[in-house]
Scaffold this active site. Structure first.
Site, short mmCIF file in Angstrom:
data_model
loop_
_atom_site.label_atom_id
_atom_site.label_comp_id
_atom_site.label_asym_id
_atom_site.label_seq_id
_atom_site.Cartn_x
_atom_site.Cartn_y
_atom_site.Cartn_z
N GLU A 1 54.75 21.10 106.77
CA GLU A 1 53.70 21.46 107.73
C GLU A 1 52.59 20.41 107.68
OE1 GLU A 1 52.17 25.42 107.11
OE2 GLU A 1 50.94 25.32 108.92
N GLU B 1 60.00 31.10 105.39
CA GLU B 1 58.96 30.73 104.43
C GLU B 1 59.10 31.60 103.20
OE1 GLU B 1 54.90 30.36 105.84
OE2 GLU B 1 55.61 29.63 107.79
N GLN C 1 56.47 24.51 100.21
CA GLN C 1 56.86 23.52 101.17
C GLN C 1 57.37 22.28 100.43
OE1 GLN C 1 53.84 22.83 104.15
NE2 GLN C 1 53.53 25.01 104.53
N ASN D 1 54.91 31.52 115.39
CA ASN D 1 55.03 31.71 113.94
C ASN D 1 54.04 32.79 113.51
OD1 ASN D 1 55.36 30.84 110.96
ND2 ASN D 1 53.17 30.52 111.30
N GLU D 2 54.47 33.67 112.63
CA GLU D 2 53.60 34.73 112.12
C GLU D 2 52.74 35.32 113.24
OE1 GLU D 2 51.57 33.70 108.44
OE2 GLU D 2 53.47 33.69 107.35
N TYR E 1 56.00 35.53 100.26
CA TYR E 1 55.48 34.66 99.21
C TYR E 1 55.34 35.45 97.91
CZ TYR E 1 54.54 30.90 102.47
OH TYR E 1 54.68 29.87 103.37
#
Ligand code: AHR
Length: 521
Positions: A52, A327, A376, A199-200, A270
């Site tokens: 990103e 992610e 990432q 995204n999200e 996460y």
């Protein structure tokens, strides 16, 4: 891929003895690798990476520009490029993340000196000079031989802007946009493997409800047209953590129409040592409580996948739609002294162990989870590579991924553990041993094992095998990591167990990841 199964490979019986110290608490466990029960193909894109426009993830970490004193090829730093080649990166996701919903692709094409300067409002408010854009992304993917995943801007873009980007990337028709691409140095269309609309959407992508996003998906996907021979796998932005409402609403609400495709739904999770966003926990210098809690937190992903798979199996029984964990990884408090918006964190043995556990879980659901991206790739969150100016260091997570390259496009085979030893801490318990196995493209069966325990080794007896050679990643220190001053503190060591009459006995140290090639069974 065709896999030939030999009769001798019908059953591999592995006996495991779990020991603390000299066989105190010794426990016997059997692992059965059922090589005669081939399961799903482990799509290589399960081992995908995410890059990103965030902190030093792209700028400095990958892209230094042709004029840099850091050795580079066409602006990509050579040390990182070579390390990524070695890693056999199968897939790259770009440009975000939250950044994607504020990214206007036209800012990142044409002569670099005339590209506009914008503010990266999500990540530190720094100036984005747009030096890395569409051409640079696809050039990198081609240098690495990786599949491509572009995340479109639903948040602040328009369906027209998105349609134009798709045309610019994928078309060969004699249009003005395609002429522009050619004038900018790229004659042929690029291969676009995946494309996501937003995204999200529940958060930084627009704070939408699942219903509102589903309506928008129907509208935007109607105009996301690409040539017949270059159609990306289309992804809708899904939920996070334990939510299943996004998968449900999307599967119920996305129309089945000639001009709308939804091939996958994304999901994010996460791992935070404390489970709390205000004080997440440190990347290094932690005690056993956070070693344990981090692994405990990460294992929750299996429940979240299972819950989403259950919803999807009901609404999409033919498994036409994938669940893409695009992610995942650890998220710690940033390293002291670094820009909080850059999400820079050290990476230790704990991260490698956690990567192994997640890979095992993804492998178990590989008929639905056909793509994931760890967050990432460089200098951000659970990175493979850290850089500091001209220096580069490979992290334990890099090695965890490297050790699993034989699993890319391999045929999974079930592993059953009986009497799984437990790792107990403060009245809580997680499995002490995790396993995953697959028949690789080279015909060999690979077995990946993780010993989660902080202080107890596990002795394994392998039966009916040809060989047991491979790589071990371990240390006596929970937070062992590589630094720019000491870049080789932790690296995999070769592992070679003696095999006699088809049997081998070996010990997996505490806190370790072991990947074994058992030969052609
Ligand atoms: O990976 C960092 C950020 O985490 C991404 O930009 C966003 O999608 C997620 O919240």
């Amino acid at each position: 891929m065709k896999v030939k199964l030999r009769p001798t490979s019908l059953l591999l019986l592995v006996t495991v003895l779990c020991s603390a110290g000299v066989f105190a608490r010794s426990q016997q466990v059997n692992i059965t690798v059922k090589a005669n029960e081939p399961g799903s193909i482990l799509n290589k894109d399960i081992y995908g990476q995410f890059m990103e426009h965030l902190g030093r993830g792209i700028y400095e970490g990958i892209w230094v520009g042709e004029g840099s004193s850091i050795p580079n090829k066409d602006g990509f730093r050579l040390d990182v490029l070579n390390a990524l080649k070695e890693l056999q990166v199968p897939l790259l996701r770009w440009p975000g993340g939250c950044f994607a919903d504020e990214y206007h692709w036209r800012d990142g094409i044409g002569p670099r000196e005339s590209r506009p300067k914008t503010v990266n409002s999500n990540w530190g408010g720094v100036i984005e000079d747009n030096a890395f854009g569409t051409h640079e992304f696809f050039a990198l993917a081609e240098l690495l031989g990786a599949d491509t995943y572009v995340n479109g801007n639903l948040g602040t873009g328009t369906p027209q802007e998105m349609a134009d980007w798709l045309q610019y990337i994928t078309s060969d028709a004699p249009t003005t946009l395609v002429q522009q691409r050619k004038a900018n140095g790229r004659d042929k269309p690029w291969k676009l493997t995946y494309f996501a609309i937003g995204n999200e959407a529940w958060g930084c992508g627009g704070n939408m409800t699942p219903e509102f996003y589903t309506h928008l998906y129907n509208q935007w996907a109607s105009f996301a047209k690409t040539p017949q021979d270059n159609q990306p796998i289309m992804i809708a932005s899904g939920g996070t953590d334990d939510s299943t409402i996004w998968a449900k609403t999307l599967l119920e609400g996305v129309k089945s129409s000639w001009n709308i495709r939804m091939d996958g739904i994304s999901h994010h999770y996460y791992t935070l040592p404390t489970g709390k966003w205000d004080v997440k926990g440190s990347a290094t210098g932690f005690a056993e409580d956070q070693w344990f809690s981090t692994l405990e937190q990460t294992l929750k992903i299996e429940d979240y996948i299972k819950a989403n798979v259950a919803v999807m199996d009901q609404l999409d029984p033919d498994k036409k739609v994938g669940l893409y964990v695009d992610e995942w990884g650890t998220w710690y408090d940033v390293d002291e002294g670094t820009n909080p918006g850059f999400l820079y964190q050290q990476n230790t043995l704990r991260d490698a162990i956690l990567a192994g556990l997640n890979i095992h879980i993804f492998n178990r659901y590989a008929d639905r989870v056909t793509m994931t991206n760890i967050a990432q790739m460089v200098n951000v969150l659970q990175a493979m590579i850290l850089t500091d100016k001209e220096k580069m260091v490979l992290t334990p997570t890099y090695y965890a991924f490297k050790m699993h390259t034989p699993f890319q496009d391999a045929r999974s085979v079930p592993v059953s553990l009986s009497n799984t030893p437990a790792y107990e801490f403060n009245n809580k318990s997680i499995p002490a041993l995790s396993a995953s196995a697959a028949i690789s493209q080279d015909g060999n069966t690979y077995l990946s094992l993780v010993n989660t325990q902080e202080d107890s080794a596990i002795t394994i007896n392998l039966l009916a095998i040809k060989q047991a050679t491979g790589w071990l990643l371990s240390s006596t220190k929970m937070d062992e990591h590589n630094t720019f001053a000491q870049p080789h503190n932790i690296e995999p060591t070769t592992f070679n167990a003696k095999v006699k009459n088809g049997k081998a006995s070996l010990t997996i140290p505490a806190k370790s990841l072991l990947v074994l090639n058992l030969g052609k069974l």
